[in-house]
Design a protein around this motif. Structure first.
Motif, PDB file in Angstrom:
ATOM      1  N   ILE A  15       0.849  -1.205   0.000  1.00 51.86           N
ATOM      2  CA  ILE A  15       0.000   0.000   0.000  1.00 51.86           C
ATOM      3  C   ILE A  15       0.877   1.245   0.000  1.00 51.86           C
ATOM      4  O   ILE A  15       0.578   2.238  -0.669  1.00 51.86           O
ATOM      5  CB  ILE A  15      -0.948  -0.007   1.208  1.00 51.86           C
ATOM      6  N   PHE A  16       1.971   1.190   0.742  1.00 50.56           N
ATOM      7  CA  PHE A  16       2.936   2.291   0.784  1.00 50.56           C
ATOM      8  C   PHE A  16       3.474   2.577  -0.616  1.00 50.56           C
ATOM      9  O   PHE A  16       3.538   3.734  -1.048  1.00 50.56           O
ATOM     10  CB  PHE A  16       4.068   1.919   1.744  1.00 50.56           C
ATOM     11  N   ALA A  17       3.852   1.518  -1.343  1.00 49.73           N
ATOM     12  CA  ALA A  17       4.346   1.687  -2.714  1.00 49.73           C
ATOM     13  C   ALA A  17       3.246   2.228  -3.624  1.00 49.73           C
ATOM     14  O   ALA A  17       3.505   3.078  -4.490  1.00 49.73           O
ATOM     15  CB  ALA A  17       4.869   0.357  -3.253  1.00 49.73           C
ATOM     16  N   ALA A  18       2.004   1.753  -3.418  1.00 47.76           N
ATOM     17  CA  ALA A  18       0.883   2.238  -4.227  1.00 47.76           C
ATOM     18  C   ALA A  18       0.633   3.723  -3.985  1.00 47.76           C
ATOM     19  O   ALA A  18       0.308   4.473  -4.918  1.00 47.76           O
ATOM     20  CB  ALA A  18      -0.379   1.431  -3.903  1.00 47.76           C
ATOM     21  N   CYS A  19       0.807   4.168  -2.744  1.00 46.38           N
ATOM     22  CA  CYS A  19       0.659   5.596  -2.441  1.00 46.38           C
ATOM     23  C   CYS A  19       1.719   6.409  -3.167  1.00 46.38           C
ATOM     24  O   CYS A  19       1.451   7.525  -3.632  1.00 46.38           O
ATOM     25  CB  CYS A  19       0.752   5.823  -0.939  1.00 46.38           C
ATOM     26  N   GLY A  20       2.928   5.845  -3.275  1.00 46.03           N
ATOM     27  CA  GLY A  20       3.969   6.511  -4.045  1.00 46.03           C
ATOM     28  C   GLY A  20       3.583   6.645  -5.505  1.00 46.03           C
ATOM     29  O   GLY A  20       3.815   7.677  -6.136  1.00 46.03           O
ATOM     30  N   VAL A  58       6.844  14.797  -6.988  1.00 47.64           N
ATOM     31  CA  VAL A  58       7.563  13.808  -7.797  1.00 47.64           C
ATOM     32  C   VAL A  58       8.783  13.287  -7.036  1.00 47.64           C
ATOM     33  O   VAL A  58       9.048  12.082  -6.996  1.00 47.64           O
ATOM     34  CB  VAL A  58       7.985  14.415  -9.147  1.00 47.64           C
ATOM     35  N   VAL A  59       9.526  14.207  -6.422  1.00 49.43           N
ATOM     36  CA  VAL A  59      10.711  13.810  -5.642  1.00 49.43           C
ATOM     37  C   VAL A  59      10.303  12.901  -4.491  1.00 49.43           C
ATOM     38  O   VAL A  59      10.958  11.878  -4.222  1.00 49.43           O
ATOM     39  CB  VAL A  59      11.436  15.062  -5.108  1.00 49.43           C
ATOM     40  N   ASN A  60       9.210  13.243  -3.823  1.00 51.77           N
ATOM     41  CA  ASN A  60       8.730  12.428  -2.709  1.00 51.77           C
ATOM     42  C   ASN A  60       8.349  11.027  -3.173  1.00 51.77           C
ATOM     43  O   ASN A  60       8.669  10.032  -2.513  1.00 51.77           O
ATOM     44  CB  ASN A  60       7.535  13.112  -2.056  1.00 51.77           C
ATOM     45  N   SER A  61       7.674  10.933  -4.304  1.00 51.35           N
ATOM     46  CA  SER A  61       7.259   9.618  -4.812  1.00 51.35           C
ATOM     47  C   SER A  61       8.467   8.767  -5.185  1.00 51.35           C
ATOM     48  O   SER A  61       8.467   7.545  -4.965  1.00 51.35           O
ATOM     49  CB  SER A  61       6.333   9.793  -6.018  1.00 51.35           C
ATOM     50  N   ILE A  62       9.498   9.385  -5.762  1.00 53.19           N
ATOM     51  CA  ILE A  62      10.726   8.639  -6.084  1.00 53.19           C
ATOM     52  C   ILE A  62      11.351   8.097  -4.803  1.00 53.19           C
ATOM     53  O   ILE A  62      11.802   6.945  -4.750  1.00 53.19           O
ATOM     54  CB  ILE A  62      11.718   9.539  -6.837  1.00 53.19           C
ATOM     55  N   PHE A  63      11.354   8.900  -3.762  1.00 54.73           N
ATOM     56  CA  PHE A  63      11.900   8.461  -2.484  1.00 54.73           C
ATOM     57  C   PHE A  63      11.087   7.286  -1.928  1.00 54.73           C
ATOM     58  O   PHE A  63      11.653   6.355  -1.336  1.00 54.73           O
ATOM     59  CB  PHE A  63      11.907   9.617  -1.494  1.00 54.73           C
ATOM     60  N   VAL A  64       9.770   7.320  -2.114  1.00 55.67           N
ATOM     61  CA  VAL A  64       8.911   6.213  -1.670  1.00 55.67           C
ATOM     62  C   VAL A  64       9.281   4.926  -2.402  1.00 55.67           C
ATOM     63  O   VAL A  64       9.401   3.851  -1.795  1.00 55.67           O
ATOM     64  CB  VAL A  64       7.425   6.556  -1.899  1.00 55.67           C
ATOM     65  N   PHE A  65       9.483   5.009  -3.719  1.00 54.94           N
ATOM     66  CA  PHE A  65       9.846   3.822  -4.485  1.00 54.94           C
ATOM     67  C   PHE A  65      11.200   3.273  -4.053  1.00 54.94           C
ATOM     68  O   PHE A  65      11.378   2.050  -3.955  1.00 54.94           O
ATOM     69  CB  PHE A  65       9.859   4.153  -5.982  1.00 54.94           C
TER      70      PHE A  65
END
Length: 224
Positions: A15-20, A58-65
């Motif tokens: 779910i964490f990855a999906a949020c990213g 975008v930067v935050n999502s990359i960090f999540v991945f």
């Protein structure tokens, strides 16, 4: 067979990855929309999106991945705790990052009226006219305020006076739209917090497993 705790942990990790992915998709799609030709349908959304920290999203999502990828060794090394600790700290950082983005949008909602006046005044007559057409109003405060444009909706000063200004409908639309954005950001932070709790519980479980293993080894050694 994996324990219920591990199943819950894996579920929240996914779910964490999906949020990213959701954060990445929203940011990239929004940036693409900002480059589209303004129309009555998209003019208000685009003006508001232009005030949002999309690049930071975008930067935050990359960090999540990256955090999700680094969590994979913890799944395949059942007794390892180092990767879990690293993931826990990275998720905490991600949660703080996302919380900052949500708070940035939330603070904007507290100053919506003032900011919208500045936004309206800084736009070209074409954008002001599209906003008048969208909200069926004339001028920001009224037809005598700066930014009033004569168009298909406001065909004359008399009609413009009867329709009134755009401040109320624009304000209500902006608040509702921005509320959805920062609420989604806070929801992602909630997922991050739950994942951190899962990581902590898995760490505790693995610590106990390692302790029992050492006890068994000592008992086995003492039997010879």
């Amino acid at each position: 067979m994996p324990s219920k705790l591990m199943i819950i942990y894996v579920a929240f990790d996914l779910i964490f990855a999906a949020c990213g992915g959701l954060l990445m998709g929203f940011s990239l799609i929004s940036e693409q929309r900002l480059r589209n030709t303004p129309t009555v349908d998209n003019v208000a959304q685009n003006l508001l999106l232009g005030q949002c920290p999309l690049t930071a999203g975008v930067v935050n999502s990359i960090f999540v991945f990256v955090t999700f990828i680094l969590s994979l060794p913890a799944l395949f090394l059942p007794l390892n705790r180092g990767w879990l600790r690293a993931q826990g700290w990275l998720v905490v950082f991600s949660a703080i990052f996302t919380l900052g983005l949500g708070l940035t949008v939330w603070v904007e909602t507290l100053e919506t009226r003032r900011r919208l006046n500045d936004i309206w005044g800084g736009e070209a007559p074409l954008i002001q006219s599209l906003l008048q057409q969208k909200f069926d109003c004339c001028g920001y405060f009224n037809s005598t305020s700066p930014g009033y444009v004569t168009d298909a909706v406001c065909v004359s000063d008399l009609v413009a006076t009867q329709k009134g200004g755009c401040i109320r409908p624009f304000y209500l639309f902006a608040n509702k739209y921005l509320d959805q954005i920062f609420t989604a950001a806070f929801g992602i932070v909630g997922v991050d917090v739950l994942l951190v709790l899962c990581v902590a519980m898995v760490l505790k479980y693995r610590q106990e497993q390692e302790r029992y293993k050492h006890i068994d080894e000592k008992n086995g050694a003492g039997g010879f």
